[in-house]
Design a protein around this motif. Structure first.
Motif, PDB file in Angstrom:
ATOM      1  N   VAL A   1       0.948  -1.306  -0.405  1.00  0.00           N
ATOM      2  CA  VAL A   1       0.553  -0.606  -0.020  1.00  0.00           C
ATOM      3  C   VAL A   1       1.236   0.918   0.232  1.00  0.00           C
ATOM      4  CG1 VAL A   1      -1.960  -0.898   0.973  1.00  0.00           C
ATOM      5  CG2 VAL A   1      -0.260  -0.304   2.407  1.00  0.00           C
TER       6      VAL A   1
ATOM      7  N   LEU B   1      -2.796   4.670   6.010  1.00  0.00           N
ATOM      8  CA  LEU B   1      -3.783   5.203   4.730  1.00  0.00           C
ATOM      9  C   LEU B   1      -4.899   5.970   6.150  1.00  0.00           C
ATOM     10  CD1 LEU B   1      -5.335   2.619   1.358  1.00  0.00           C
ATOM     11  CD2 LEU B   1      -3.548   4.708   1.681  1.00  0.00           C
ATOM     12  N   ASP B   2      -5.508   6.639   5.420  1.00  0.00           N
ATOM     13  CA  ASP B   2      -7.640   6.856   6.427  1.00  0.00           C
ATOM     14  C   ASP B   2      -8.482   6.264   6.206  1.00  0.00           C
ATOM     15  OD1 ASP B   2      -8.132   8.242   4.824  1.00  0.00           O
ATOM     16  OD2 ASP B   2      -7.100  10.412   5.427  1.00  0.00           O
TER      17      ASP B   2
ATOM     18  N   ASN C   1     -10.457   7.543   4.615  1.00  0.00           N
ATOM     19  CA  ASN C   1     -10.990   7.540   3.709  1.00  0.00           C
ATOM     20  C   ASN C   1      -9.897   6.995   2.369  1.00  0.00           C
ATOM     21  OD1 ASN C   1     -13.359   9.215   4.416  1.00  0.00           O
ATOM     22  ND2 ASN C   1     -11.716  10.453   5.052  1.00  0.00           N
ATOM     23  N   LYS C   2      -9.464   5.838   2.840  1.00  0.00           N
ATOM     24  CA  LYS C   2      -7.758   5.349   2.246  1.00  0.00           C
ATOM     25  C   LYS C   2      -7.237   6.347   1.429  1.00  0.00           C
ATOM     26  CE  LYS C   2      -9.604   1.498   2.502  1.00  0.00           C
ATOM     27  NZ  LYS C   2      -9.214   0.330   3.991  1.00  0.00           N
ATOM     28  N   GLN C   3      -7.189   7.455   2.019  1.00  0.00           N
ATOM     29  CA  GLN C   3      -5.940   8.401   1.886  1.00  0.00           C
ATOM     30  C   GLN C   3      -4.584   8.367   2.642  1.00  0.00           C
ATOM     31  OE1 GLN C   3      -6.671  10.717  -1.342  1.00  0.00           O
ATOM     32  NE2 GLN C   3      -8.047   9.219  -0.704  1.00  0.00           N
ATOM     33  N   LEU C   4      -3.868   8.339   1.815  1.00  0.00           N
ATOM     34  CA  LEU C   4      -2.502   8.531   2.106  1.00  0.00           C
ATOM     35  C   LEU C   4      -2.081   9.710   3.206  1.00  0.00           C
ATOM     36  CD1 LEU C   4       0.153   7.126   2.027  1.00  0.00           C
ATOM     37  CD2 LEU C   4       0.902   9.015   0.481  1.00  0.00           C
TER      38      LEU C   4
ATOM     39  N   THR D   1      -8.258   2.309  12.203  1.00  0.00           N
ATOM     40  CA  THR D   1      -8.422   2.583  11.530  1.00  0.00           C
ATOM     41  C   THR D   1      -6.853   2.073  11.104  1.00  0.00           C
ATOM     42  OG1 THR D   1      -9.058   4.263  12.344  1.00  0.00           O
ATOM     43  CG2 THR D   1      -7.806   4.516   9.838  1.00  0.00           C
TER      44      THR D   1
ATOM     45  N   ASP E   1       5.186   2.693  -0.956  1.00  0.00           N
ATOM     46  CA  ASP E   1       4.747   1.176  -1.887  1.00  0.00           C
ATOM     47  C   ASP E   1       6.296   0.426  -2.137  1.00  0.00           C
ATOM     48  OD1 ASP E   1       3.413  -0.240  -3.239  1.00  0.00           O
ATOM     49  OD2 ASP E   1       1.855   1.106  -3.746  1.00  0.00           O
TER      50      ASP E   1
ATOM     51  N   THR F   1       4.710   6.912   4.079  1.00  0.00           N
ATOM     52  CA  THR F   1       4.344   8.193   5.114  1.00  0.00           C
ATOM     53  C   THR F   1       5.626   7.491   6.272  1.00  0.00           C
ATOM     54  OG1 THR F   1       1.843   6.910   4.815  1.00  0.00           O
ATOM     55  CG2 THR F   1       2.273   7.271   7.269  1.00  0.00           C
TER      56      THR F   1
END
Ligand SMILES: Nc1ncnc2c1ncn2[C@@H]1O[C@H](COP(=O)(O)OP(=O)(O)O)[C@@H](O)[C@H]1O
Ligand SMILES: CC(=O)N[C@@H](CCC(=O)OP(=O)(O)O)C(=O)O
Length: 300
Positions: A223, A227-228, A230-233, A250, A277, A296
């Motif tokens: 990934v 991710l938060d 909302n699947k945002q990085l 989460t 990733d 991240t």
């Protein structure tokens, strides 16, 4: 990898490219970079090749790369072939005796040697070891507290032959750091009780990075990073935020030991810890030698 600027079809461009990467190379000169190559990131032959090229280049640039690999999906495939079922608790495989035999066979055997061979093909020299070799990493049996989702009650789960590092001897890695050889480590270890233990590769990588006082610990996964909802990085995450995300669910599954390891590694003095990733070809070079820092970054 015996190539020089004058061998290039465009020596000026090649020299320019080297000059751009040089400040980054000097930043990590003689520093240790532990790279954890997750089983999910080993998606294709092409990715494996790009990874091996990156690691070989780091060594060539005077950096000390130490590879730790996983292989969860590959272990699953072999267990399936043998008709052995696996259960998981908080991102760890509950490991009985037949399972640990398969884990050792797959991690220390096929995957470890494949990575070593790919690095050789990329022009580097690698040596494959487990935590058992040179008595490198000793472990004790790990138990885990898990919240039962139905009753919401916390219970202690015995994970079987799953180990938690208690001691890391760095002599072998220190000798290799001074040589041209790149260590490739499989997270299979001997316990204080003389049994063989399965160690989560993230946990193992954290223990190695901490013991070596690594500058960077990179986790290559499947990934883009953490991710938060909302699947945002999330580009940067503090330890407190990471803990809250584990508590509220989460962060779940395999991301739990990864993030917990990041927190412990920071506590042990590792300067920078990044989850990124591994499906991006040359993710390691892009992370270390450019401003493009992906993934991240976990910080205090
Ligand atoms: N908040 C989150 N952000 C990103 N991934 C998450 C999150 N929570 C759970 N995951 C899961 O963690 C997985 C990565 O862990 P894991 O499967 O153990 O990978 P690896 O084999 O690289 O160690 C992701 O594929 C994803 O399914
Ligand atoms: C205790 C535990 O869970 N061990 C892991 C070891 C391999 C691993 O961690 O592989 P990835 O990095 O690919 O997830 C397992 O049995 O799958």
């Amino acid at each position: 990898m015996d190539m020089r600027v004058e061998d290039s079809t465009d020596p000026v461009l090649t020299a320019r490219l080297i000059a751009t990467a040089l400040p980054y190379m000097l930043r990590y000169d003689e520093k240790t970079v532990v790279v954890k190559f997750g089983g999910n990131a080993m998606g294709s032959e092409e990715l494996g090749k790009a990874f091996a090229e990156d690691i070989t280049l780091l060594k060539l640039a005077g950096i000390n790369p130490v590879v730790v690999h996983g292989g969860g999906p590959q272990i699953n495939a072999m267990l399936n072939r043998l008709g052995i079922k696996s259960e998981w608790a908080a991102g760890m495989r509950i490991t009985d005796k037949p399972t640990v035999e398969v884990v050792e066979m797959v991690l220390a055997g096929s995957i470890n040697k494949e990575i070593v061979q790919t690095i050789t093909e990329a022009g580097g020299r690698a040596i494959g070891l487990t935590g058992k070799d040179g008595n490198m990493v000793t472990v004790k049996r790990l138990t885990r507290k898990v919240v039962d989702p139905d009753s919401n009650i916390e219970k202690v789960v015995d994970l079987g032959f799953v180990g938690e590092p208690t001691r890391v001897r760095t002599e072998v890695l220190e000798v290799l750091a001074k040589s041209e050889i790149i260590p490739v480590l499989a997270p299979v270890c001997a316990g204080e009780d003389g049994e063989t233990y399965n160690v989560n590769a993230d946990t193992f990588a954290g223990a190695i990075a901490g013991a070596l006082g690594a500058s960077r610990l990179l986790f290559l996964t499947d990934v883009p990073g953490v991710l938060d909802r909302n699947k945002q990085l999330i580009k940067e995450l503090t330890v407190a935020e990471a803990r809250a995300m584990i508590a509220d669910g989460t962060i779940s599954g395999g991301m739990i030991p990864k993030v917990e390891t990041c927190i412990e590694a920071l506590d042990r003095g590792v300067e920078g810890v990044v989850i990124l990733d591994g499906k991006t070809p040359h993710a390691v070079l892009l992370e270390l030698f450019t401003e493009r820092g992906a993934g991240t970054l976990i910080k205090r």
